[in-house]
Motif scaffolding. Structure first.
Motif, PDB file in Angstrom:
ATOM      1  N   MET A 201      26.713  34.072  45.164  1.00 10.78           N
ATOM      2  CA  MET A 201      27.686  34.684  44.251  1.00 10.78           C
ATOM      3  C   MET A 201      28.760  35.413  45.053  1.00 10.78           C
ATOM      4  SD  MET A 201      26.998  37.440  41.176  1.00 10.78           S
ATOM      5  CE  MET A 201      28.343  38.059  40.185  1.00 10.78           C
ATOM      6  N   ARG A 202      30.025  35.229  44.648  1.00 14.25           N
ATOM      7  CA  ARG A 202      31.118  35.865  45.370  1.00 14.25           C
ATOM      8  C   ARG A 202      31.063  37.384  45.219  1.00 14.25           C
ATOM      9  NH1 ARG A 202      36.082  37.669  43.981  1.00 14.25           N
ATOM     10  NH2 ARG A 202      35.945  36.890  41.836  1.00 14.25           N
ATOM     11  N   GLU A 203      31.357  38.082  46.340  1.00 12.86           N
ATOM     12  CA  GLU A 203      31.385  39.535  46.290  1.00 12.86           C
ATOM     13  C   GLU A 203      32.569  40.001  45.448  1.00 12.86           C
ATOM     14  OE1 GLU A 203      29.709  41.518  50.172  1.00 12.86           O
ATOM     15  OE2 GLU A 203      31.137  39.953  50.750  1.00 12.86           O
ATOM     16  N   ILE A 204      32.408  41.153  44.809  1.00 14.53           N
ATOM     17  CA  ILE A 204      33.440  41.677  43.917  1.00 14.53           C
ATOM     18  C   ILE A 204      34.498  42.416  44.731  1.00 14.53           C
ATOM     19  CG2 ILE A 204      33.900  43.323  42.054  1.00 14.53           C
ATOM     20  CD1 ILE A 204      31.147  42.622  40.941  1.00 14.53           C
ATOM     21  N   SER A 205      35.762  42.075  44.475  1.00 21.04           N
ATOM     22  CA  SER A 205      36.882  42.678  45.196  1.00 21.04           C
ATOM     23  C   SER A 205      37.675  43.593  44.270  1.00 21.04           C
ATOM     24  CB  SER A 205      37.817  41.585  45.747  1.00 21.04           C
ATOM     25  OG  SER A 205      37.145  40.793  46.691  1.00 21.04           O
ATOM     26  N   ILE A 206      38.012  44.763  44.779  1.00 15.19           N
ATOM     27  CA  ILE A 206      38.763  45.750  44.013  1.00 15.19           C
ATOM     28  C   ILE A 206      40.040  46.098  44.771  1.00 15.19           C
ATOM     29  CG2 ILE A 206      38.767  48.097  43.082  1.00 15.19           C
ATOM     30  CD1 ILE A 206      35.778  47.827  42.649  1.00 15.19           C
ATOM     31  N   LEU A 207      41.150  46.129  44.062  1.00 13.16           N
ATOM     32  CA  LEU A 207      42.437  46.495  44.642  1.00 13.16           C
ATOM     33  C   LEU A 207      42.791  47.920  44.255  1.00 13.16           C
ATOM     34  CD1 LEU A 207      45.181  45.961  46.010  1.00 13.16           C
ATOM     35  CD2 LEU A 207      45.940  44.909  43.850  1.00 13.16           C
TER      36      LEU A 207
ATOM     37  N   ILE B 276      38.966  56.840  47.563  1.00 14.82           N
ATOM     38  CA  ILE B 276      38.415  55.904  46.580  1.00 14.82           C
ATOM     39  C   ILE B 276      37.707  54.753  47.282  1.00 14.82           C
ATOM     40  CG2 ILE B 276      38.977  54.305  44.712  1.00 14.82           C
ATOM     41  CD1 ILE B 276      41.438  56.082  44.138  1.00 14.82           C
ATOM     42  N   ALA B 277      38.329  54.262  48.349  1.00 13.64           N
ATOM     43  CA  ALA B 277      37.755  53.132  49.091  1.00 13.64           C
ATOM     44  C   ALA B 277      36.380  53.469  49.650  1.00 13.64           C
ATOM     45  CB  ALA B 277      38.702  52.711  50.212  1.00 13.64           C
ATOM     46  N   ILE B 278      36.221  54.670  50.155  1.00 12.44           N
ATOM     47  CA  ILE B 278      34.931  55.087  50.716  1.00 12.44           C
ATOM     48  C   ILE B 278      33.828  54.995  49.667  1.00 12.44           C
ATOM     49  CG2 ILE B 278      33.627  57.086  51.570  1.00 12.44           C
ATOM     50  CD1 ILE B 278      36.202  57.948  53.041  1.00 12.44           C
ATOM     51  N   HIS B 279      34.110  55.508  48.465  1.00 11.78           N
ATOM     52  CA  HIS B 279      33.102  55.523  47.404  1.00 11.78           C
ATOM     53  C   HIS B 279      32.817  54.117  46.879  1.00 11.78           C
ATOM     54  CE1 HIS B 279      32.501  59.879  46.748  1.00 11.78           C
ATOM     55  NE2 HIS B 279      33.731  59.979  47.220  1.00 11.78           N
ATOM     56  N   LEU B 280      33.843  53.284  46.802  1.00 13.04           N
ATOM     57  CA  LEU B 280      33.636  51.926  46.303  1.00 13.04           C
ATOM     58  C   LEU B 280      32.870  51.068  47.300  1.00 13.04           C
ATOM     59  CD1 LEU B 280      37.070  51.165  44.601  1.00 13.04           C
ATOM     60  CD2 LEU B 280      34.914  51.765  43.493  1.00 13.04           C
ATOM     61  N   LYS B 281      33.147  51.269  48.569  1.00 12.38           N
ATOM     62  CA  LYS B 281      32.436  50.508  49.596  1.00 12.38           C
ATOM     63  C   LYS B 281      30.946  50.865  49.607  1.00 12.38           C
ATOM     64  CE  LYS B 281      36.396  49.720  52.670  1.00 12.38           C
ATOM     65  NZ  LYS B 281      37.044  50.070  53.961  1.00 12.38           N
ATOM     66  N   LYS B 282      30.622  52.124  49.271  1.00 10.03           N
ATOM     67  CA  LYS B 282      29.220  52.526  49.179  1.00 10.03           C
ATOM     68  C   LYS B 282      28.497  51.754  48.074  1.00 10.03           C
ATOM     69  CE  LYS B 282      29.673  57.283  50.927  1.00 10.03           C
ATOM     70  NZ  LYS B 282      29.584  58.720  50.574  1.00 10.03           N
ATOM     71  N   GLU B 283      29.282  51.322  47.055  1.00  9.47           N
ATOM     72  CA  GLU B 283      28.713  50.550  45.947  1.00  9.47           C
ATOM     73  C   GLU B 283      28.602  49.067  46.291  1.00  9.47           C
ATOM     74  OE1 GLU B 283      27.814  51.775  42.633  1.00  9.47           O
ATOM     75  OE2 GLU B 283      27.771  53.606  43.850  1.00  9.47           O
ATOM     76  N   GLY B 284      29.099  48.696  47.469  1.00  9.84           N
ATOM     77  CA  GLY B 284      29.015  47.305  47.890  1.00  9.84           C
ATOM     78  C   GLY B 284      30.225  46.457  47.551  1.00  9.84           C
ATOM     79  N   TYR B 285      31.319  47.089  47.099  1.00  9.43           N
ATOM     80  CA  TYR B 285      32.509  46.336  46.727  1.00  9.43           C
ATOM     81  C   TYR B 285      33.403  46.065  47.941  1.00  9.43           C
ATOM     82  CZ  TYR B 285      31.256  47.731  41.958  1.00  9.43           C
ATOM     83  OH  TYR B 285      30.590  47.923  40.776  1.00  9.43           O
ATOM     84  N   ILE B 286      34.111  44.940  47.901  1.00 11.40           N
ATOM     85  CA  ILE B 286      35.164  44.661  48.867  1.00 11.40           C
ATOM     86  C   ILE B 286      36.419  45.386  48.379  1.00 11.40           C
ATOM     87  CG2 ILE B 286      36.584  42.880  49.956  1.00 11.40           C
ATOM     88  CD1 ILE B 286      33.656  42.805  50.762  1.00 11.40           C
ATOM     89  N   VAL B 287      37.086  46.107  49.260  1.00 11.81           N
ATOM     90  CA  VAL B 287      38.232  46.917  48.857  1.00 11.81           C
ATOM     91  C   VAL B 287      39.492  46.462  49.583  1.00 11.81           C
ATOM     92  CG1 VAL B 287      39.229  49.228  48.800  1.00 11.81           C
ATOM     93  CG2 VAL B 287      36.792  48.917  48.321  1.00 11.81           C
ATOM     94  N   MET B 288      40.571  46.308  48.817  1.00  8.55           N
ATOM     95  CA  MET B 288      41.887  46.038  49.375  1.00  8.55           C
ATOM     96  C   MET B 288      42.820  47.135  48.902  1.00  8.55           C
ATOM     97  SD  MET B 288      42.111  41.892  48.993  1.00  8.55           S
ATOM     98  CE  MET B 288      43.196  41.763  50.404  1.00  8.55           C
ATOM     99  N   LYS B 289      43.819  47.483  49.722  1.00  5.94           N
ATOM    100  CA  LYS B 289      44.706  48.598  49.385  1.00  5.94           C
ATOM    101  C   LYS B 289      46.161  48.178  49.464  1.00  5.94           C
ATOM    102  CE  LYS B 289      42.530  51.215  52.428  1.00  5.94           C
ATOM    103  NZ  LYS B 289      42.164  52.381  53.283  1.00  5.94           N
ATOM    104  N   ALA B 290      46.954  48.749  48.541  1.00  7.66           N
ATOM    105  CA  ALA B 290      48.403  48.546  48.542  1.00  7.66           C
ATOM    106  C   ALA B 290      49.067  49.912  48.409  1.00  7.66           C
ATOM    107  CB  ALA B 290      48.817  47.642  47.388  1.00  7.66           C
ATOM    108  N   SER B 291      50.170  50.098  49.114  1.00 10.64           N
ATOM    109  CA  SER B 291      50.854  51.394  49.091  1.00 10.64           C
ATOM    110  C   SER B 291      52.066  51.414  48.167  1.00 10.64           C
ATOM    111  CB  SER B 291      51.283  51.785  50.511  1.00 10.64           C
ATOM    112  OG  SER B 291      52.135  50.793  51.060  1.00 10.64           O
TER     113      SER B 291
END
Length: 233
Positions: free
Chosen positions: A1-7, A19-34
């Motif tokens: 199953m594909r890992e879940i990605s959050i922007l 936010i990224a730190i907390h989401l990564k603890k949940e096992g999510y892939i995180v991408m960021k935009a400024s």
């Protein structure tokens, strides 16, 4: 199953990193935009399952980002903004956001809302995939099942005659395509069309009445004056 990605789209780097730190603890892939334009570009080029979006960003604000994403994607969008008025919250939800949180925020609450939105999104997608596998067509609250020759509207069974069902199925199979009354008659009745007849118009009228449970006139079947009818799916 594909890992879940959050922007995460926020021009405040410290907030995005937190936010990224907390989401990564949940096992999510995180991408960021400024900024907003970068957020749209990432969503167009990567599989994104959920977006956490600031409103006040350079180059493109969060409202416009949401409008553009909603043209092609249905992933959950959570606004995280310093704008706290009820007007801002309502506006965000109206243009397509699924949730709205104000800054300052509690990270664990944001994570809880992310998890809730993802559970709902994944469940709906699984249900849709199951229905599509059976050949069912779903449009908002309307479900058309060619296998069972049945139609439900917001969970309520709608009793259609065979001709009414066939007209609806024909139109819904080609959303936005305009069918003339002659074309509908030939495909549903399988006979030559006589211009003096109003058989199709009568069936369209009764079909509309049965589908207008939400009181929105012509919500599903729209008239294109001088041309014919189209399905508004």
């Amino acid at each position: 199953m594909r890992e879940i990605s959050i922007l995460i789209a926020d021009d405040e780097k410290e907030i995005a990193d937190l936010i990224a730190i907390h989401l990564k603890k949940e096992g999510y892939i995180v991408m960021k935009a400024s900024d907003g334009e970068e957020a749209v570009q990432i969503a167009e080029n990567h599989p994104i399952d959920l977006v956490i979006l600031d409103i006040m960003m350079p180059r493109m604000d969060g409202y416009e980002v949401t409008r553009q994403l909603r043209e092609n994607y249905n992933m959950p969008i959570i606004f995280l903004s310093a704008k706290t008025s009820d007007f801002d919250k309502v506006q965000g939800l109206v243009i397509g956001a699924d949730d709205y949180m104000t800054k300052p925020f509690v990270p664990i609450e944001l994570v809880a809302r992310v998890n809730a939105q993802l559970r709902r999104f994944i469940k709906l997608n699984q249900q849709k995939a199951t229905n599509e596998a059976k050949g069912d067509m779903m449009f908002g609250g309307l479900t058309i099942s060619p296998e069972h020759h049945s139609v439900t509207l917001y969970g309520e069974q709608i009793e259609l005659t065979p001709k009414e069902f066939n007209i609806l199925y024909l139109l819904a199979s080609h959303p936005k395509k305009v069918f003339s009354t002659e074309n509908i008659f030939q495909q549903v009745w399988g006979e030559a069309y006589f211009a003096s007849g109003n058989t199709v118009m009568v069936h369209i009228r009764t079909l509309r009445k049965k589908l207008e449970k939400d009181k929105q006139k012509d919500k599903w079947i729209k008239t294109v004056w001088g041309v014919g009818y189209t399905f508004n799916g």
